[in-house]
Scaffold this motif. Structure first.
Motif, PDB file in Angstrom:
ATOM      1  N   VAL A  53     -15.816  85.828  -0.316  1.00 39.48           N
ATOM      2  CA  VAL A  53     -15.422  86.737   0.882  1.00 39.48           C
ATOM      3  C   VAL A  53     -16.135  88.267   0.796  1.00 39.48           C
ATOM      4  O   VAL A  53     -16.690  88.211   2.329  1.00 39.48           O
ATOM      5  N   SER A  91     -18.718  86.756   3.652  1.00 38.28           N
ATOM      6  CA  SER A  91     -18.100  86.226   4.576  1.00 38.28           C
ATOM      7  C   SER A  91     -17.604  88.028   5.661  1.00 38.28           C
ATOM      8  O   SER A  91     -17.335  87.707   7.028  1.00 38.28           O
ATOM      9  N   ASP A 127      -5.140  87.834   4.208  1.00 41.28           N
ATOM     10  CA  ASP A 127      -5.780  89.096   4.201  1.00 41.28           C
ATOM     11  C   ASP A 127      -5.444  89.577   2.511  1.00 41.28           C
ATOM     12  O   ASP A 127      -6.096  89.904   1.945  1.00 41.28           O
ATOM     13  N   ILE A 177      -6.846  87.962   0.067  1.00 41.81           N
ATOM     14  CA  ILE A 177      -7.738  87.434  -0.412  1.00 41.81           C
ATOM     15  C   ILE A 177      -8.507  88.923  -1.106  1.00 41.81           C
ATOM     16  O   ILE A 177      -8.391  89.108  -1.983  1.00 41.81           O
ATOM     17  N   TRP A 197     -17.245  93.524  -2.772  1.00 39.30           N
ATOM     18  CA  TRP A 197     -16.821  92.362  -3.515  1.00 39.30           C
ATOM     19  C   TRP A 197     -18.090  91.711  -4.582  1.00 39.30           C
ATOM     20  O   TRP A 197     -17.795  90.213  -5.590  1.00 39.30           O
TER      21      TRP A 197
END
Lengths: 219, 219
Positions: free
Chosen positions: A128, A131, A181, A184, B132
């Motif tokens: 994540v 990303s 979304d 996640i 994250w």
């Protein structure tokens, strides 16, 4: 295991896959070994701190052997990402099944996704995180691996529309992406609040209820 | 600018702030110069590729001067993050105002947030990416900067409950966090699909409608 391995790669075996010769099979095993070592190291350290040198070490190979199979670390990460998304898709689809109320099916599917991914949570975090800050071309490629999962979510919504449970005019794409979304985003609770499957299961269920309730067709 | 600067830091000026002596004022200016350079570099390169050396260069200082003010890069990033969240909070609160329907107030507030943050989108990306994959203690600190924003969202929900627009039994925390998560997730469309304010505005509005509609009190 197959006893004899054809040397002609064009020969198609009974499962419709081309057979591999020894060299090709060895190459695939090597690739997978590198990928497994990369996955382990990315999970341990995240993307930036993982080095090709240590990935090679983890796979018991030279860095040269790694570079013979992968162009660079970015390509390695992308392959690990692709594997992970393919596994996630399969787990979500299997658990979502083919019948039942939309909210139940999605809750089952996404809970199965948490089951799978909690086992290697730091890898999920690294994915994540990356990303959010990767070149546009890499993002485009990684979307092709996520897209089938969002499509699987949308397929459940479409079944609900067909069967009269959800409104015909529901914005499938906006809702499908939003569910993904939210799915996640919940991994952060797993990462930083030690949420396990016991906390994530009722939470995603509540969120799905909130998102879906307004879109129930009037019975 | 104030003409005379008191040398006694304890003296309180008319705005209730302690006055600063020359040395303290210079220290604050230096800190801010470093923070501005850090913000610019993080926005350009993300967290990992930004070095203290280049941040110092950007601020026109030695690395020693940077380290005299900040322990390490992580602390610098945290300060930039704190500044950014404080600005975001203010913009969201101002635009959300004090009256009107919940969905309108939140749409106004969050759209103002996009307005602000789109101007330094790569910094926002770096912040989300880092959120994250950071040590748990850093996450805990960064949450203290995000918490007031989620509370501001919840305050709007509470006003809607008080005024009979939203259901009394609405799960404020689940909804408040989900709205924040969705708000943040949309930045990816800005980053990778070139969505500007024209695309984000109707999108967040649609999402808010989906999330909130089921929680409208029956009139």
């Amino acid at each position: 295991m197959r006893e004899t391995i054809s040397s002609a790669p064009e020969v198609i075996d009974t499962e419709g896959q081309p057979r591999l010769n020894r060299r090709q099979a060895a190459k695939i095993r090597t690739r997978q070994k590198v990928l497994d070592a990369a996955r382990a190291l990315f999970a341990e350290r995240g993307y930036d701190a993982a080095t090709i040198r240590d990935i090679a070490k983890g796979a018991g190979m030279s860095t040269g052997a790694v570079f013979a199979n992968f162009q660079d670390k970015a390509e390695l990460f992308e392959c690990v990402f692709a594997e992970e998304m393919a596994g996630l898709l399969q787990d979500i689809q299997t658990a979502a099944g083919h019948e039942g109320r939309v909210v139940e099916r999605l809750a089952e599917g996404l809970t199965a996704g948490y089951h799978r991914s909690l086992e290697h949570l730091p890898l999920m975090q690294a994915m994540v995180a990356r990303s959010w800050f990767q070149p546009a071309a890499a993002d485009e490629r990684s979307r092709t691996f996520v897209k089938p999962i969002i499509e699987a979510i949308i397929a459940v919504l479409q079944a609900g529309i067909r069967e009269g449970e959800l409104r015909q005019d529901l914005d499938q794409l906006v809702m499908g992406r939003m569910i993904w979304d939210v799915f996640i985003a919940n991994f952060r609770y797993a990462a930083y609040d030690n949420w396990g499957i016991e906390e994530l299961t009722p939470h995603i269920r509540k969120q799905l209820d909130l998102i879906l309730s307004s879109q129930l067709a009037r019975q």
